[in-house]
Design a protein around this motif. Structure first.
Motif, PDB file in Angstrom:
ATOM      1  N   CYS A  68       2.313   4.168   7.800  1.00 59.53           N
ATOM      2  CA  CYS A  68       3.218   5.305   7.601  1.00 59.53           C
ATOM      3  C   CYS A  68       3.252   5.791   6.154  1.00 59.53           C
ATOM      4  O   CYS A  68       3.908   6.784   5.850  1.00 59.53           O
ATOM      5  CB  CYS A  68       4.639   4.911   8.013  1.00 59.53           C
ATOM      6  N   PRO A  77       8.255   7.349   5.212  1.00 60.00           N
ATOM      7  CA  PRO A  77       9.228   8.118   5.987  1.00 60.00           C
ATOM      8  C   PRO A  77      10.378   7.215   6.427  1.00 60.00           C
ATOM      9  O   PRO A  77      10.202   6.017   6.616  1.00 60.00           O
ATOM     10  CB  PRO A  77       8.425   8.629   7.186  1.00 60.00           C
ATOM     11  N   ALA A  78      11.537   7.797   6.552  1.00 59.76           N
ATOM     12  CA  ALA A  78      12.737   7.019   6.868  1.00 59.76           C
ATOM     13  C   ALA A  78      12.910   6.808   8.370  1.00 59.76           C
ATOM     14  O   ALA A  78      13.966   7.052   8.915  1.00 59.76           O
ATOM     15  CB  ALA A  78      13.968   7.708   6.288  1.00 59.76           C
ATOM     16  N   CYS A  79      11.877   6.324   9.033  1.00 58.94           N
ATOM     17  CA  CYS A  79      12.053   6.030  10.456  1.00 58.94           C
ATOM     18  C   CYS A  79      12.804   4.703  10.590  1.00 58.94           C
ATOM     19  O   CYS A  79      12.706   3.832   9.718  1.00 58.94           O
ATOM     20  CB  CYS A  79      10.728   6.034  11.200  1.00 58.94           C
ATOM     21  N   PRO A  80      13.588   4.537  11.644  1.00 57.98           N
ATOM     22  CA  PRO A  80      14.473   3.377  11.776  1.00 57.98           C
ATOM     23  C   PRO A  80      13.774   2.023  11.651  1.00 57.98           C
ATOM     24  O   PRO A  80      14.294   1.115  10.998  1.00 57.98           O
ATOM     25  CB  PRO A  80      15.091   3.544  13.165  1.00 57.98           C
ATOM     26  N   ASP A  81      12.587   1.851  12.236  1.00 59.58           N
ATOM     27  CA  ASP A  81      11.905   0.566  12.165  1.00 59.58           C
ATOM     28  C   ASP A  81      11.514   0.217  10.737  1.00 59.58           C
ATOM     29  O   ASP A  81      11.673  -0.922  10.290  1.00 59.58           O
ATOM     30  CB  ASP A  81      10.661   0.551  13.047  1.00 59.58           C
ATOM     31  N   LEU A  82      10.984   1.195  10.005  1.00 65.82           N
ATOM     32  CA  LEU A  82      10.591   0.951   8.621  1.00 65.82           C
ATOM     33  C   LEU A  82      11.805   0.650   7.758  1.00 65.82           C
ATOM     34  O   LEU A  82      11.788  -0.262   6.933  1.00 65.82           O
ATOM     35  CB  LEU A  82       9.827   2.147   8.056  1.00 65.82           C
ATOM     36  N   SER A  84      14.655  -0.579   8.662  1.00 64.31           N
ATOM     37  CA  SER A  84      15.155  -1.907   9.018  1.00 64.31           C
ATOM     38  C   SER A  84      14.311  -3.002   8.371  1.00 64.31           C
ATOM     39  O   SER A  84      14.845  -3.977   7.827  1.00 64.31           O
ATOM     40  CB  SER A  84      15.159  -2.073  10.537  1.00 64.31           C
TER      41      SER A  84
END
Length: 135
Positions: A68, A77-82, A84
């Protein structure tokens, strides 16, 4: 490009580059003579890896985050999995800092006690005693 050129372009030695490959962080094709051949995206990928290592992330964390990553710094990017995963790593670092701080404080107490004991037990050394000479 071969590993020597990648090393020159990134400032990362060949041994580390082979380690990154073994960890699945970078990929190389093999030429007919067995030489590693990296594509033109490899220098950027290596720079991203170096930045993420500098942030205290493990190679396992980086393998998870790297697909990513964007740009050299890199931006994630501020996706939830990353998010976390990075928060979990930050918590682990905070725990390590707390443990190291406690260890440092305890060691400082031991050093101070040893210095007091040493100065009380052994007077300062002023050199060897003078030897009397007879004329």
């Amino acid at each position: 490009m071969r590993i020597g050129e990648l090393s020159t372009r990134t400032g990362v030695n060949a041994h580390q580059l082979r380690y990154y490959e073994a960890q699945g962080l970078i990929a190389a094709d093999r030429s007919p003579n067995g030489y590693r051949e990296y594509d033109e995206t490899a220098p950027l990928r290596v720079k991203q890896i170096r930045h993420l290592l500098g942030a205290g992330l493990s190679s396992e964390d980086i393998a998870y985050l790297l697909p990513c990553a964007e740009g050299e710094a890199p931006t994630l990017p501020a996706c939830p999995d990353l998010l976390s995963a990075m928060q979990t790593r930050l918590t682990r670092l905070d725990d390590q800092i707390t443990r190291l701080t406690h260890s440092r404080e305890a060691l400082a107490v031991y050093i101070a006690a040893a210095e007091r004991t040493t100065s009380e037990t052994y007077p300062p050394f002023d050199g060897p005693p003078a030897v009397a000479t007879h004329a």
